[in-house]
Design a protein around this motif. Structure first.
Motif, mmCIF file in Angstrom:
data_model
loop_
_atom_site.group_PDB
_atom_site.id
_atom_site.type_symbol
_atom_site.label_atom_id
_atom_site.label_comp_id
_atom_site.label_asym_id
_atom_site.label_seq_id
_atom_site.Cartn_x
_atom_site.Cartn_y
_atom_site.Cartn_z
ATOM 1 N N ILE A 34 0.845 -1.208 0.000
ATOM 2 C CA ILE A 34 0.000 0.000 0.000
ATOM 3 C C ILE A 34 0.879 1.257 0.000
ATOM 4 O O ILE A 34 0.556 2.243 -0.654
ATOM 5 C CB ILE A 34 -0.978 -0.024 1.195
ATOM 6 C CG1 ILE A 34 -1.951 -1.204 1.039
ATOM 7 C CG2 ILE A 34 -1.761 1.279 1.298
ATOM 8 C CD1 ILE A 34 -2.754 -1.527 2.279
ATOM 9 N N THR A 35 1.994 1.194 0.703
ATOM 10 C CA THR A 35 2.909 2.337 0.736
ATOM 11 C C THR A 35 3.404 2.673 -0.669
ATOM 12 O O THR A 35 3.651 3.841 -0.988
ATOM 13 C CB THR A 35 4.110 2.023 1.663
ATOM 14 O OG1 THR A 35 3.603 1.627 2.934
ATOM 15 C CG2 THR A 35 5.017 3.223 1.843
ATOM 16 N N SER A 36 3.518 1.657 -1.522
ATOM 17 C CA SER A 36 4.034 1.890 -2.882
ATOM 18 C C SER A 36 2.939 2.376 -3.831
ATOM 19 O O SER A 36 3.222 2.790 -4.946
ATOM 20 C CB SER A 36 4.648 0.601 -3.431
ATOM 21 O OG SER A 36 3.615 -0.312 -3.784
ATOM 22 N N TYR A 37 1.670 2.311 -3.412
ATOM 23 C CA TYR A 37 0.556 2.698 -4.289
ATOM 24 C C TYR A 37 0.360 4.215 -4.313
ATOM 25 O O TYR A 37 0.775 4.916 -3.387
ATOM 26 C CB TYR A 37 -0.754 2.055 -3.792
ATOM 27 C CG TYR A 37 -0.875 0.565 -4.044
ATOM 28 C CD1 TYR A 37 -0.085 -0.090 -4.987
ATOM 29 C CD2 TYR A 37 -1.798 -0.184 -3.330
ATOM 30 C CE1 TYR A 37 -0.220 -1.448 -5.204
ATOM 31 C CE2 TYR A 37 -1.937 -1.547 -3.548
ATOM 32 C CZ TYR A 37 -1.145 -2.177 -4.487
ATOM 33 O OH TYR A 37 -1.286 -3.513 -4.695
ATOM 34 N N PRO A 38 -0.348 4.721 -5.341
ATOM 35 C CA PRO A 38 -0.619 6.165 -5.391
ATOM 36 C C PRO A 38 -1.538 6.607 -4.254
ATOM 37 O O PRO A 38 -2.338 5.806 -3.754
ATOM 38 C CB PRO A 38 -1.340 6.349 -6.729
ATOM 39 C CG PRO A 38 -1.147 5.092 -7.484
ATOM 40 C CD PRO A 38 -0.891 4.003 -6.503
ATOM 41 N N PRO A 39 -1.432 7.884 -3.866
ATOM 42 C CA PRO A 39 -2.369 8.414 -2.868
ATOM 43 C C PRO A 39 -3.784 8.409 -3.442
ATOM 44 O O PRO A 39 -3.956 8.477 -4.655
ATOM 45 C CB PRO A 39 -1.893 9.846 -2.649
ATOM 46 C CG PRO A 39 -1.174 10.206 -3.912
ATOM 47 C CD PRO A 39 -0.537 8.928 -4.400
ATOM 48 N N LEU A 40 -4.795 8.332 -2.569
ATOM 49 C CA LEU A 40 -6.186 8.345 -3.048
ATOM 50 C C LEU A 40 -6.702 9.774 -3.220
ATOM 51 O O LEU A 40 -7.536 10.032 -4.073
ATOM 52 C CB LEU A 40 -7.074 7.570 -2.076
ATOM 53 C CG LEU A 40 -6.816 6.062 -2.050
ATOM 54 C CD1 LEU A 40 -7.566 5.399 -0.909
ATOM 55 C CD2 LEU A 40 -7.204 5.426 -3.380
ATOM 56 N N VAL A 41 -6.225 10.683 -2.386
ATOM 57 C CA VAL A 41 -6.642 12.095 -2.512
ATOM 58 C C VAL A 41 -5.385 12.965 -2.470
ATOM 59 O O VAL A 41 -4.312 12.504 -2.075
ATOM 60 C CB VAL A 41 -7.599 12.525 -1.363
ATOM 61 C CG1 VAL A 41 -8.814 11.609 -1.294
ATOM 62 C CG2 VAL A 41 -6.881 12.563 -0.024
#
Ligand code: PEP
Ligand code: CO
Length: 451
Positions: A34-41
Protein backbone atom coordinates in the motif's frame (compact mmCIF):
# COMPACT_ATOMS: atom_id res chain seq x y z
CA UNK A 1 2.67 13.64 23.72
CA UNK A 2 6.18 13.78 22.19
CA UNK A 3 7.37 17.01 20.59
CA UNK A 4 8.53 15.64 17.28
CA UNK A 5 6.02 14.02 15.03
CA UNK A 6 6.61 11.60 12.18
CA UNK A 7 4.26 9.23 10.32
CA UNK A 8 5.59 6.46 12.61
CA UNK A 9 5.69 8.34 15.93
CA UNK A 10 2.28 6.87 16.91
CA UNK A 11 4.03 3.50 17.29
CA UNK A 12 5.50 4.69 20.60
CA UNK A 13 1.99 5.14 22.08
CA UNK A 14 -0.68 2.64 23.12
CA UNK A 15 -2.99 1.98 20.14
CA UNK A 16 -6.47 0.79 21.13
CA UNK A 17 -8.70 -1.33 18.89
CA UNK A 18 -5.99 -2.77 16.61
CA UNK A 19 -6.68 -6.27 15.22
CA UNK A 20 -4.64 -9.21 16.39
CA UNK A 21 -2.99 -9.96 13.01
CA UNK A 22 -1.80 -13.59 13.07
CA UNK A 23 1.41 -13.04 11.10
CA UNK A 24 3.52 -9.88 11.36
CA UNK A 25 5.41 -10.63 8.12
CA UNK A 26 2.12 -10.88 6.15
CA UNK A 27 0.94 -7.62 7.62
CA UNK A 28 4.23 -5.88 6.80
CA UNK A 29 4.06 -7.14 3.21
CA UNK A 30 0.51 -5.78 2.73
CA UNK A 31 1.39 -2.41 4.25
CA UNK A 32 4.54 -2.16 2.13
CA UNK A 33 2.45 -2.76 -0.97
CA UNK A 34 0.00 0.00 0.00
CA UNK A 35 2.91 2.34 0.74
CA UNK A 36 4.03 1.89 -2.88
CA UNK A 37 0.56 2.70 -4.29
CA UNK A 38 -0.62 6.17 -5.39
CA UNK A 39 -2.37 8.41 -2.87
CA UNK A 40 -6.19 8.34 -3.05
CA UNK A 41 -6.64 12.10 -2.51
CA UNK A 42 -4.42 15.14 -2.87
CA UNK A 43 -3.24 17.51 -0.19
CA UNK A 44 -4.72 20.48 -2.05
CA UNK A 45 -8.19 18.90 -1.89
CA UNK A 46 -7.86 18.35 1.85
CA UNK A 47 -6.83 21.98 2.27
CA UNK A 48 -9.86 23.08 0.26
CA UNK A 49 -12.08 21.08 2.61
CA UNK A 50 -10.44 22.74 5.62
CA UNK A 51 -11.28 26.13 4.10
CA UNK A 52 -14.91 25.10 3.55
CA UNK A 53 -15.15 23.73 7.08
CA UNK A 54 -13.69 27.03 8.28
CA UNK A 55 -16.86 28.66 6.94
CA UNK A 56 -18.87 26.16 8.99
CA UNK A 57 -16.85 27.03 12.12
CA UNK A 58 -17.66 30.69 11.49
CA UNK A 59 -21.40 29.95 11.24
CA UNK A 60 -21.63 30.59 7.50
CA UNK A 61 -22.03 27.05 6.18
CA UNK A 62 -23.43 23.66 7.26
CA UNK A 63 -21.75 20.24 7.26
CA UNK A 64 -23.53 17.14 5.97
CA UNK A 65 -21.42 14.07 6.70
CA UNK A 66 -23.17 10.84 5.76
CA UNK A 67 -22.81 7.29 4.56
CA UNK A 68 -22.50 3.71 5.71
CA UNK A 69 -21.56 2.65 9.19
CA UNK A 70 -19.24 0.20 7.45
CA UNK A 71 -18.74 -0.22 3.72
CA UNK A 72 -19.00 -3.77 2.50
CA UNK A 73 -16.82 -5.82 0.15
CA UNK A 74 -20.04 -7.52 -1.02
CA UNK A 75 -22.45 -4.61 -1.39
CA UNK A 76 -20.14 -2.84 -3.83
CA UNK A 77 -21.59 -1.73 -7.15
CA UNK A 78 -22.11 1.38 -9.25
CA UNK A 79 -25.79 1.33 -8.30
CA UNK A 80 -25.07 1.29 -4.54
CA UNK A 81 -22.64 4.20 -4.85
CA UNK A 82 -24.99 6.17 -7.09
CA UNK A 83 -27.99 5.70 -4.78
CA UNK A 84 -25.96 6.84 -1.77
CA UNK A 85 -24.78 9.90 -3.66
CA UNK A 86 -28.33 10.66 -4.82
CA UNK A 87 -29.72 10.81 -1.31
CA UNK A 88 -26.79 12.92 -0.09
CA UNK A 89 -27.35 15.36 -2.98
CA UNK A 90 -31.07 15.53 -2.21
CA UNK A 91 -30.45 16.20 1.47
CA UNK A 92 -27.88 18.85 0.58
CA UNK A 93 -30.33 20.61 -1.76
CA UNK A 94 -33.03 20.64 0.91
CA UNK A 95 -30.59 22.03 3.49
CA UNK A 96 -29.00 24.60 1.17
CA UNK A 97 -32.37 25.88 0.01
CA UNK A 98 -33.89 25.98 3.49
CA UNK A 99 -30.91 27.29 5.47
CA UNK A 100 -29.61 29.65 2.82
CA UNK A 101 -25.97 28.71 3.44
CA UNK A 102 -23.56 26.44 1.54
CA UNK A 103 -23.66 22.79 2.56
CA UNK A 104 -20.28 21.06 2.81
CA UNK A 105 -20.79 17.46 1.66
CA UNK A 106 -18.58 14.75 3.15
CA UNK A 107 -19.29 11.04 2.61
CA UNK A 108 -18.54 8.24 5.02
CA UNK A 109 -17.36 6.54 1.87
CA UNK A 110 -14.37 5.27 -0.13
CA UNK A 111 -12.51 3.96 2.92
CA UNK A 112 -15.02 3.60 5.79
CA UNK A 113 -14.32 -0.06 6.51
CA UNK A 114 -12.71 -0.55 9.91
CA UNK A 115 -14.89 -0.90 13.03
CA UNK A 116 -14.01 -0.55 16.71
CA UNK A 117 -15.69 -3.15 18.95
CA UNK A 118 -16.76 -3.06 22.59
CA UNK A 119 -15.36 -6.57 23.06
CA UNK A 120 -12.49 -8.27 21.14
CA UNK A 121 -14.30 -11.64 21.28
CA UNK A 122 -17.83 -12.80 20.65
CA UNK A 123 -19.50 -15.97 21.89
CA UNK A 124 -21.43 -17.67 19.06
CA UNK A 125 -23.01 -20.92 20.29
CA UNK A 126 -20.10 -22.92 21.70
CA UNK A 127 -17.52 -20.93 19.81
CA UNK A 128 -15.49 -18.03 21.16
CA UNK A 129 -14.62 -16.06 18.01
CA UNK A 130 -12.68 -12.86 17.33
CA UNK A 131 -15.20 -10.03 16.82
CA UNK A 132 -16.02 -8.81 13.31
CA UNK A 133 -13.97 -5.64 12.73
CA UNK A 134 -15.11 -4.64 9.24
CA UNK A 135 -14.24 -6.09 5.84
CA UNK A 136 -10.82 -4.42 5.85
CA UNK A 137 -9.92 -6.87 8.66
CA UNK A 138 -12.10 -10.00 8.58
CA UNK A 139 -15.47 -11.41 7.52
CA UNK A 140 -18.64 -11.46 9.63
CA UNK A 141 -19.36 -15.18 9.07
CA UNK A 142 -19.23 -16.99 12.41
CA UNK A 143 -16.29 -19.31 11.81
CA UNK A 144 -12.75 -19.15 13.12
CA UNK A 145 -11.35 -18.94 9.56
CA UNK A 146 -13.63 -16.06 8.51
CA UNK A 147 -12.97 -14.08 11.67
CA UNK A 148 -9.17 -14.40 11.57
CA UNK A 149 -7.74 -11.01 10.52
CA UNK A 150 -6.33 -11.21 7.00
CA UNK A 151 -3.92 -8.46 5.78
CA UNK A 152 -4.82 -9.09 2.11
CA UNK A 153 -8.06 -7.31 3.03
CA UNK A 154 -6.11 -4.07 3.60
CA UNK A 155 -5.01 -4.18 -0.03
CA UNK A 156 -8.54 -5.01 -1.19
CA UNK A 157 -9.93 -2.08 0.83
CA UNK A 158 -7.43 0.25 -0.88
CA UNK A 159 -8.58 -0.93 -4.32
CA UNK A 160 -12.27 -0.66 -3.45
CA UNK A 161 -11.69 2.85 -2.09
CA UNK A 162 -9.93 3.83 -5.32
CA UNK A 163 -12.80 2.52 -7.51
CA UNK A 164 -15.44 4.14 -5.31
CA UNK A 165 -13.65 7.47 -5.37
CA UNK A 166 -13.22 7.24 -9.13
CA UNK A 167 -16.95 6.78 -9.65
CA UNK A 168 -17.75 9.48 -7.13
CA UNK A 169 -15.53 11.93 -9.00
CA UNK A 170 -17.21 10.97 -12.30
CA UNK A 171 -20.72 11.39 -10.87
CA UNK A 172 -20.01 14.71 -9.16
CA UNK A 173 -18.05 16.32 -12.01
CA UNK A 174 -19.51 14.57 -15.06
CA UNK A 175 -23.11 15.83 -15.15
CA UNK A 176 -25.01 13.61 -12.70
CA UNK A 177 -24.86 16.23 -9.94
CA UNK A 178 -25.88 19.09 -12.25
CA UNK A 179 -28.45 21.23 -10.41
CA UNK A 180 -30.52 21.25 -13.62
CA UNK A 181 -31.11 17.53 -12.90
CA UNK A 182 -32.45 18.15 -9.39
CA UNK A 183 -35.67 16.27 -10.27
CA UNK A 184 -33.84 13.13 -11.27
CA UNK A 185 -32.23 12.43 -7.92
CA UNK A 186 -35.42 10.97 -6.43
CA UNK A 187 -35.45 7.18 -6.22
CA UNK A 188 -38.50 5.38 -7.48
CA UNK A 189 -39.56 4.14 -4.05
CA UNK A 190 -39.46 7.72 -2.73
CA UNK A 191 -41.33 9.48 -5.57
CA UNK A 192 -44.89 8.93 -4.38
CA UNK A 193 -44.17 9.36 -0.64
CA UNK A 194 -44.97 12.60 1.25
CA UNK A 195 -41.22 13.39 1.54
CA UNK A 196 -40.84 12.69 -2.18
CA UNK A 197 -43.66 15.08 -3.02
CA UNK A 198 -42.28 17.72 -0.71
CA UNK A 199 -38.90 17.37 -2.40
CA UNK A 200 -40.52 17.62 -5.83
CA UNK A 201 -42.08 20.96 -4.84
CA UNK A 202 -38.72 22.26 -3.69
CA UNK A 203 -37.09 21.04 -6.92
CA UNK A 204 -39.79 22.91 -8.85
CA UNK A 205 -38.93 26.10 -6.95
CA UNK A 206 -35.26 25.63 -7.79
CA UNK A 207 -36.19 25.20 -11.46
CA UNK A 208 -38.16 28.40 -11.31
CA UNK A 209 -35.21 30.21 -9.72
CA UNK A 210 -32.90 28.92 -12.46
CA UNK A 211 -35.36 30.14 -15.13
CA UNK A 212 -35.55 33.50 -13.37
CA UNK A 213 -31.75 33.78 -13.37
CA UNK A 214 -31.62 32.95 -17.08
CA UNK A 215 -34.35 35.50 -17.79
CA UNK A 216 -32.23 38.10 -16.00
CA UNK A 217 -29.35 37.30 -18.34
CA UNK A 218 -27.32 35.01 -16.08
CA UNK A 219 -25.85 32.20 -18.15
CA UNK A 220 -26.62 29.20 -15.95
CA UNK A 221 -25.12 26.86 -18.56
CA UNK A 222 -21.63 28.27 -18.15
CA UNK A 223 -21.72 28.57 -14.35
CA UNK A 224 -19.67 25.56 -13.26
CA UNK A 225 -20.87 25.63 -9.64
CA UNK A 226 -24.36 24.73 -10.92
CA UNK A 227 -23.07 21.70 -12.83
CA UNK A 228 -20.59 20.19 -10.43
CA UNK A 229 -20.42 19.57 -6.69
CA UNK A 230 -17.61 18.74 -4.30
CA UNK A 231 -18.26 15.58 -2.34
CA UNK A 232 -15.35 14.83 -0.04
CA UNK A 233 -14.45 11.45 1.48
CA UNK A 234 -13.93 10.55 5.14
CA UNK A 235 -13.58 7.60 7.48
CA UNK A 236 -12.59 6.72 11.02
CA UNK A 237 -8.79 6.54 11.10
CA UNK A 238 -8.75 3.34 13.12
CA UNK A 239 -6.09 1.06 11.61
CA UNK A 240 -3.01 3.18 12.05
CA UNK A 241 -0.72 0.95 9.95
CA UNK A 242 -3.04 1.46 6.95
CA UNK A 243 -3.27 5.21 7.56
CA UNK A 244 0.50 5.48 7.91
CA UNK A 245 0.98 3.62 4.60
CA UNK A 246 -1.05 6.30 2.79
CA UNK A 247 0.53 9.27 4.55
CA UNK A 248 2.60 11.31 2.14
CA UNK A 249 4.60 14.52 2.21
CA UNK A 250 3.03 17.27 0.12
CA UNK A 251 5.58 18.52 -2.40
CA UNK A 252 4.06 22.00 -2.35
CA UNK A 253 4.13 22.73 1.38
CA UNK A 254 6.35 19.99 2.84
CA UNK A 255 3.52 19.06 5.25
CA UNK A 256 2.30 15.50 5.79
CA UNK A 257 -1.18 14.48 4.68
CA UNK A 258 -3.04 11.23 5.23
CA UNK A 259 -4.03 10.66 1.60
CA UNK A 260 -6.45 7.78 2.34
CA UNK A 261 -9.32 10.35 2.55
CA UNK A 262 -9.90 14.08 2.71
CA UNK A 263 -11.08 14.03 6.32
CA UNK A 264 -10.29 11.52 9.07
CA UNK A 265 -11.90 11.19 12.45
CA UNK A 266 -11.05 9.62 15.80
CA UNK A 267 -13.74 7.39 17.28
CA UNK A 268 -15.25 7.46 20.75
CA UNK A 269 -13.18 4.40 21.79
CA UNK A 270 -9.80 5.69 20.59
CA UNK A 271 -9.75 9.35 21.64
CA UNK A 272 -7.29 8.91 24.56
CA UNK A 273 -5.14 12.04 24.83
CA UNK A 274 -2.02 9.95 25.41
CA UNK A 275 -2.98 7.34 22.80
CA UNK A 276 -1.66 6.50 19.35
CA UNK A 277 -4.68 7.81 17.39
CA UNK A 278 -4.41 11.35 18.74
CA UNK A 279 -0.63 11.22 18.25
CA UNK A 280 -0.98 10.13 14.62
CA UNK A 281 -3.67 12.58 13.58
CA UNK A 282 -2.16 15.62 15.27
CA UNK A 283 0.63 15.52 12.68
CA UNK A 284 -1.30 15.30 9.41
CA UNK A 285 -2.58 18.39 7.62
CA UNK A 286 -6.07 17.05 6.83
CA UNK A 287 -9.21 18.31 8.51
CA UNK A 288 -9.74 16.06 11.55
CA UNK A 289 -12.82 14.99 13.48
CA UNK A 290 -13.16 13.58 16.97
CA UNK A 291 -16.25 11.90 18.41
CA UNK A 292 -17.36 13.29 21.76
CA UNK A 293 -19.64 11.13 23.92
CA UNK A 294 -21.48 11.85 27.18
CA UNK A 295 -18.43 11.07 29.33
CA UNK A 296 -16.35 13.85 27.77
CA UNK A 297 -15.55 16.73 30.15
CA UNK A 298 -14.95 20.39 29.31
CA UNK A 299 -11.29 19.78 30.28
CA UNK A 300 -11.08 16.98 27.74
CA UNK A 301 -12.50 19.23 25.03
CA UNK A 302 -9.92 21.92 25.75
CA UNK A 303 -7.09 19.38 25.78
CA UNK A 304 -8.16 17.72 22.55
CA UNK A 305 -8.43 21.16 20.91
CA UNK A 306 -4.88 21.98 22.05
CA UNK A 307 -3.59 18.58 20.90
CA UNK A 308 -5.23 18.53 17.47
CA UNK A 309 -5.51 22.21 16.63
CA UNK A 310 -2.93 24.17 18.63
CA UNK A 311 -2.74 26.85 15.92
CA UNK A 312 -6.51 27.32 16.02
CA UNK A 313 -7.02 26.94 12.29
CA UNK A 314 -10.73 27.29 11.48
CA UNK A 315 -12.02 24.08 9.86
CA UNK A 316 -9.13 21.96 11.08
CA UNK A 317 -11.12 20.38 13.92
CA UNK A 318 -14.68 19.05 13.92
CA UNK A 319 -16.07 17.75 17.20
CA UNK A 320 -18.80 15.22 16.54
CA UNK A 321 -21.16 15.08 19.52
CA UNK A 322 -22.86 11.65 20.03
CA UNK A 323 -24.56 11.94 23.39
CA UNK A 324 -27.95 10.24 23.09
CA UNK A 325 -31.24 12.09 22.75
CA UNK A 326 -31.87 12.30 26.51
CA UNK A 327 -28.45 13.59 27.44
CA UNK A 328 -27.42 15.86 24.62
CA UNK A 329 -28.68 19.19 25.88
CA UNK A 330 -27.22 18.96 29.39
CA UNK A 331 -24.02 17.16 28.39
CA UNK A 332 -23.19 19.36 25.45
CA UNK A 333 -23.73 22.84 26.88
CA UNK A 334 -20.66 22.87 29.20
CA UNK A 335 -18.52 21.63 26.31
CA UNK A 336 -19.76 24.33 23.94
CA UNK A 337 -19.16 26.94 26.61
CA UNK A 338 -15.60 25.76 27.31
CA UNK A 339 -14.55 25.80 23.65
CA UNK A 340 -16.30 29.11 23.02
CA UNK A 341 -14.74 30.86 26.03
CA UNK A 342 -11.29 29.57 25.10
CA UNK A 343 -11.77 30.94 21.58
CA UNK A 344 -11.31 27.62 19.76
CA UNK A 345 -12.83 27.67 16.25
CA UNK A 346 -14.72 24.37 16.32
CA UNK A 347 -17.04 22.80 13.78
CA UNK A 348 -19.70 21.21 15.98
CA UNK A 349 -21.52 18.34 14.29
CA UNK A 350 -24.30 16.18 15.70
CA UNK A 351 -24.09 12.40 15.31
CA UNK A 352 -27.64 11.45 16.37
CA UNK A 353 -27.06 7.75 15.68
CA UNK A 354 -24.49 6.25 18.02
CA UNK A 355 -25.97 7.40 21.32
CA UNK A 356 -29.41 6.02 20.42
CA UNK A 357 -28.70 2.40 19.47
CA UNK A 358 -30.61 -0.40 21.19
CA UNK A 359 -31.55 -4.01 20.59
CA UNK A 360 -35.09 -4.51 19.30
CA UNK A 361 -37.45 -7.13 20.73
CA UNK A 362 -36.57 -9.30 17.75
CA UNK A 363 -32.89 -9.08 18.70
CA UNK A 364 -31.68 -6.66 16.03
CA UNK A 365 -29.54 -3.60 16.62
CA UNK A 366 -31.68 -0.60 15.72
CA UNK A 367 -32.41 3.10 16.27
CA UNK A 368 -35.67 4.98 16.24
CA UNK A 369 -36.13 7.84 13.79
CA UNK A 370 -37.81 9.90 16.55
CA UNK A 371 -34.71 9.57 18.78
CA UNK A 372 -32.51 10.66 15.88
CA UNK A 373 -34.68 13.78 15.41
CA UNK A 374 -34.85 14.38 19.17
CA UNK A 375 -31.07 14.33 19.50
CA UNK A 376 -30.69 16.86 16.70
CA UNK A 377 -33.36 19.04 18.33
CA UNK A 378 -31.48 18.94 21.66
CA UNK A 379 -28.20 19.67 19.88
CA UNK A 380 -29.71 22.75 18.24
CA UNK A 381 -31.25 23.92 21.54
CA UNK A 382 -27.88 23.60 23.29
CA UNK A 383 -26.24 25.75 20.62
CA UNK A 384 -29.03 28.28 20.70
CA UNK A 385 -28.61 28.60 24.47
CA UNK A 386 -24.83 29.03 24.24
CA UNK A 387 -25.00 31.21 21.13
CA UNK A 388 -22.81 28.88 19.13
CA UNK A 389 -23.45 27.52 15.64
CA UNK A 390 -24.96 24.03 15.25
CA UNK A 391 -22.58 23.31 12.41
CA UNK A 392 -23.85 20.09 10.94
CA UNK A 393 -24.99 16.51 11.13
CA UNK A 394 -23.12 13.21 10.88
CA UNK A 395 -25.44 10.33 9.97
CA UNK A 396 -25.42 6.70 8.89
CA UNK A 397 -27.58 6.17 5.82
CA UNK A 398 -27.99 4.36 2.54
CA UNK A 399 -29.94 5.31 -0.56
CA UNK A 400 -31.51 1.86 -0.61
CA UNK A 401 -34.93 0.89 0.70
CA UNK A 402 -33.66 -0.97 3.77
CA UNK A 403 -35.51 -1.64 7.02
CA UNK A 404 -32.88 -1.05 9.69
CA UNK A 405 -34.05 1.99 11.69
CA UNK A 406 -37.53 2.08 13.25
CA UNK A 407 -40.15 4.75 12.57
CA UNK A 408 -40.07 7.50 9.99
CA UNK A 409 -42.88 8.42 7.63
CA UNK A 410 -43.26 4.82 6.47
CA UNK A 411 -43.56 3.67 10.11
CA UNK A 412 -41.05 0.83 10.17
CA UNK A 413 -41.97 -1.41 13.11
CA UNK A 414 -40.07 -4.07 14.99
CA UNK A 415 -41.63 -6.82 12.90
CA UNK A 416 -40.45 -5.16 9.65
CA UNK A 417 -36.78 -5.05 10.60
CA UNK A 418 -36.14 -8.52 9.21
CA UNK A 419 -37.52 -7.62 5.74
CA UNK A 420 -34.44 -5.84 4.38
CA UNK A 421 -31.90 -5.61 7.19
CA UNK A 422 -28.71 -5.43 5.09
CA UNK A 423 -26.13 -3.46 7.05
CA UNK A 424 -22.80 -5.09 7.87
CA UNK A 425 -22.62 -3.06 11.09
CA UNK A 426 -24.92 -0.37 12.55
CA UNK A 427 -28.50 0.31 11.31
CA UNK A 428 -28.76 3.02 8.64
CA UNK A 429 -31.54 5.42 7.70
CA UNK A 430 -33.10 4.45 4.35
CA UNK A 431 -33.65 6.85 1.45
CA UNK A 432 -37.03 8.10 2.68
CA UNK A 433 -35.97 8.49 6.29
CA UNK A 434 -32.86 10.39 5.16
CA UNK A 435 -34.80 12.85 3.02
CA UNK A 436 -37.37 13.29 5.77
CA UNK A 437 -34.52 13.99 8.20
CA UNK A 438 -33.16 16.78 5.99
CA UNK A 439 -36.56 18.52 6.07
CA UNK A 440 -36.76 18.05 9.85
CA UNK A 441 -33.29 19.51 10.39
CA UNK A 442 -34.18 22.55 8.29
CA UNK A 443 -37.39 23.04 10.31
CA UNK A 444 -35.60 22.65 13.65
CA UNK A 445 -32.94 25.16 12.65
CA UNK A 446 -35.53 27.68 11.54
CA UNK A 447 -37.73 27.15 14.60
CA UNK A 448 -34.73 27.80 16.86
CA UNK A 449 -34.09 30.99 14.96
CA UNK A 450 -30.58 29.93 14.03
CA UNK A 451 -31.24 29.85 10.27
C1 PEP B 1 -19.16 5.03 14.00
O1 PEP B 1 -19.14 6.22 13.63
O2 PEP B 1 -19.57 4.11 13.27
C2 PEP B 1 -18.77 4.72 15.40
C3 PEP B 1 -18.29 3.53 15.73
O3 PEP B 1 -18.98 5.76 16.22
P1 PEP B 1 -18.46 6.04 17.73
O4 PEP B 1 -16.96 6.03 17.66
O5 PEP B 1 -19.02 7.41 18.00
O6 PEP B 1 -19.04 4.99 18.61
CO1 CO C 1 -21.73 3.16 13.26
Amino acid sequence: MGKTWSPTSWQGFPAAQQPDWPDQADLDRALKQITSYPPLVFAGEARRLTTSLGHVAAGNAFLLQAGDCAESFEEFSAVDIREKLRVILQMAVVLTYSLGVPVVKVGRIAGQFAKPRSSPFEQVGDLMLPSFRGHIVNDATATQAARTPNPDRLVQAYHQSASTLNLLRAFTKGGFADLHRVHQWTQEFVTSSPEGERYEQLAEEIDRALRFMRACGVNTESTSTLHEVDVYTSHEALLLGYEQALTRQDSLTGSWYDCSAHMLWIGERTRQLDGAHVEFLRGVGNPIGCKVGPEASPEFVLEICEALNPNRIPGRLTLISRMGANKVEDSLRPLLRAARDAGHPIVWACDPMHGNTFTSQGGRKTRHFDDVCAEIAGFIRAHHAEQTWPGGIHVELTGNNVTECLGGADEILDEHLGDRYETVCDPRLNGRQSLDLAFRVAELMRAAGVA
